[in-house]
Design an enzyme around this catalytic site. Structure first.
Site, PDB file in Angstrom:
ATOM      1  N   ARG A   1     -12.418  13.904   5.188  1.00 13.76           N
ATOM      2  CA  ARG A   1     -11.276  14.413   5.565  1.00 13.76           C
ATOM      3  C   ARG A   1     -10.669  15.069   4.161  1.00 13.76           C
ATOM      4  NH1 ARG A   1      -8.293   9.510   6.734  1.00 13.76           N
ATOM      5  NH2 ARG A   1      -6.286  10.920   7.092  1.00 13.76           N
TER       6      ARG A   1
ATOM      7  N   ASP B   1     -14.042   3.828   7.031  1.00 10.20           N
ATOM      8  CA  ASP B   1     -13.016   4.634   6.209  1.00 10.20           C
ATOM      9  C   ASP B   1     -13.505   5.419   5.014  1.00 10.20           C
ATOM     10  OD1 ASP B   1      -9.974   5.475   5.874  1.00 10.20           O
ATOM     11  OD2 ASP B   1     -10.410   4.328   4.084  1.00 10.20           O
TER      12      ASP B   1
ATOM     13  N   LYS C   1      -7.977  -0.423   6.702  1.00 10.24           N
ATOM     14  CA  LYS C   1      -8.542  -1.098   5.132  1.00 10.24           C
ATOM     15  C   LYS C   1      -7.436  -2.419   4.897  1.00 10.24           C
ATOM     16  CE  LYS C   1      -7.608   2.502   2.321  1.00 10.24           C
ATOM     17  NZ  LYS C   1      -7.751   3.880   2.819  1.00 10.24           N
TER      18      LYS C   1
ATOM     19  N   SER D   1      -6.592   4.689   8.941  1.00  7.31           N
ATOM     20  CA  SER D   1      -7.344   4.493   7.464  1.00  7.31           C
ATOM     21  C   SER D   1      -6.782   3.640   6.742  1.00  7.31           C
ATOM     22  CB  SER D   1      -7.162   6.084   6.672  1.00  7.31           C
ATOM     23  OG  SER D   1      -7.276   5.961   5.507  1.00  7.31           O
TER      24      SER D   1
ATOM     25  N   HIS E   1       0.863  -1.198   0.009  1.00  3.75           N
ATOM     26  CA  HIS E   1      -0.069   0.024   0.036  1.00  3.75           C
ATOM     27  C   HIS E   1       1.154   1.390  -0.142  1.00  3.75           C
ATOM     28  CE1 HIS E   1      -3.844   2.168   0.876  1.00  3.75           C
ATOM     29  NE2 HIS E   1      -3.073   3.084   1.466  1.00  3.75           N
TER      30      HIS E   1
HETATM   31  N1  URA Z   1      -4.179   6.618   2.055  1.00  2.00           N
HETATM   32  C1  URA Z   1      -5.348   6.258   2.900  1.00  2.00           C
HETATM   33  O1  URA Z   1      -5.517   5.169   2.365  1.00  2.00           O
HETATM   34  N2  URA Z   1      -5.620   6.997   3.809  1.00  2.00           N
HETATM   35  C2  URA Z   1      -4.958   8.114   4.288  1.00  2.00           C
HETATM   36  O2  URA Z   1      -5.469   8.655   5.126  1.00  2.00           O
HETATM   37  C3  URA Z   1      -3.853   8.488   3.525  1.00  2.00           C
HETATM   38  C4  URA Z   1      -3.577   7.878   2.691  1.00  2.00           C
END
Ligand code: URA
Length: 444
Positions: free
Chosen positions: A168, A161, A187, A183, A82
């Protein structure tokens, strides 16, 4: 329980209880907390922060707010990556076939682009026929057969999220360490992989402006992952310039193919090798030197490129486009940007370059906008390069003639040109791994 009292508590910097965090997560997903109250809460978190315990509880609330993916059939071999987001970040299309080519098992969910950053799903969809919406059975079968499958985030994965992130994004509350931590890790925990390699970006195109902040963020994410029984490492990499030379969907697919053919830009190749090495080391229990050798060989002997073709075909894509990248449609207009003076490119404002690519049609300003897969920018000169007035330094690809002038102006404003070259800064700052003492530590 009243959400008003929870906002008050956070405003005064007090620690929330497990019950309070579980309550706010559930009530917000169920539509019982209005966005204006949640906005106030997020701003209080941004200023007051969260303890590690609170961030861990919020991560769990996000992970458990919807469906979770069961990858237990792969034992502890499943691995995910990620990125915290960037411009020109096409690493997934390079790293995942490398890892699959050496026997890894990548079951990945990716996102779409929003704002100035691109998304892997949009990039992959520029390959005709490629499907990012496999059934669960097709997804698992593809990982088993090919070693890699990448799909879009399922509708009900981490819905807390999804709602929080959208809010956000419009309330200037993205750049908070506990909010990014929960976040990303929420995930990733829901997506099921046993090993997770994070690419934590810093610099002008990233949420974290300096490497030290990125390291702090990475340490929190690594600790939370281990706390939940996963193995996590984080590469800390620079987004002070776009990664590689292409920004925009099919342009990035073509650069990914070039890179897997052994002709990649040094910064892009280095980040990809570092990520792939970490994924192989964690999920296949190899030491780092051996993992790097395996990945480098896969890149050099063509097996990773062959794996890319196999993977694209397995998800319905036309693999002829991988063998013959000139088949990708080219935009109606390819506009040359020329340097206005002699000197060195001293700095690039990566975020502005990302916005410039979006204005050409490569991104969307709102979720409903259509992407133009052929639009974007080819960057010919980057930070540290010498330039001569009149020389072509970038190519704007677009089907929107009207967008060219503004995109060119924005691009040129994003560059700082100086008489002296800047100090060389390596693209990778370091790696955060879990230490033997149970504390995440940075190594260079
Ligand atoms: N990527 C994400 O998945 N969440 C965030 O808060 C920032 C970057």
């Amino acid at each position: 329980m009243r959400f008003y009292d929870i906002i008050q508590k956070k405003k005064h910097g007090e620690e929330l209880t497990a019950e309070e965090i579980a309550f706010l997560g559930k009530a917000y997903v169920d539509g019982e907390i209005p966005d204006y109250q949640m906005s106030a809460f997020l701003m209080a978190v941004l200023w007051r922060g969260m303890t590690d315990r609170e961030a861990s509880l919020l991560t769990l609330a996000i992970a458990e707010s919807g469906d979770t993916v069961d990858l237990s059939m792969f034992g502890d071999r499943s691995v995910d990556k990620h990125s915290t987001g960037g411009v020109g970040d096409k690493t997934t299309m390079i790293v995942t076939p490398i890892v699959a080519a050496v026997g890894g098992c990548v079951a990945k969910m990716s996102g779409r682009g929003l704002g100035h950053t691109g998304g892997t799903i949009d990039k992959l969809e520029s390959i005709p026929g490629f499907s990012t919406t496999l059934t669960r059975e097709q997804f698992i079968a593809t990982v088993e057969k090919v070693g890699v499958a990448v799909i879009g985030q399922s509708g009900n994965l981490a819905p807390l999220d999804k709602k929080l992130y959208a809010l956000r994004d419009v309330t200037a509350t993205v750049d908070s360490v506990p909010l990014i931590t929960s976040s990303v890790m929420g995930k990733k925990l829901a997506a099921g992989s046993h090993s997770i390699v994070l690419d934590v970006k810093y610099g002008s195109g990233a949420f974290m402006s300096c490497a030290e902040d990125a390291v702090e963020l990475a340490k929190k994410m690594v600790a939370i992952g281990y706390d939940r029984g996963r193995q996590v490492s984080a590469i800390i990499s620079s987004m002070d310039t776009p990664l590689g030379s292409a920004v925009g969907n099919s342009l990035e697919v073509k650069e990914a193919i070039e890179t897997l053919s052994g002709r990649g830009a040094p910064d892009l190749t280095e980040v990809c090798l570092a990520l792939a090495t970490e994924m192989v080391a964690l999920s296949m229990k190899k030491d780092k030197a051996e993992a790097r050798e395996l990945c480098k060989n896969a890149l050099e002997n063509g097996s990773a490129l062959a794996k890319l073709k196999e993977w694209i075909a397995a998800q319905g894509g036309d693999a002829n486009y991988i063998s013959n990248p000139e088949k990708f449609p080219v935009s109606a207009y390819v506009h040359e940007i020329r340097a206005s003076e002699d000197g060195y490119i001293y700095a690039m404002d990566t975020e502005q370059i990302g916005i410039s690519a979006c204005d050409l049609g490569a991104g969307r300003a709102s979720k409903e906008d259509e992407i133009d897969h052929s639009a974007g920018i080819i960057i010919l000169k980057k930070t540290g390069d010498k330039i001569t007035g009149g020389e072509v330094i970038a190519l704007l690809h677009t089907n929107k003639k009207d967008a060219i002038l503004a995109a060119e102006e924005r691009y040129l404003r994003a560059l700082t040109v100086s008489a002296e070259p800047p100090r060389h800064a390596p693209v990778i700052f370091g790696t955060v791994r879990m230490g033997k003492d149970g504390e995440p530590a940075l190594t260079h």
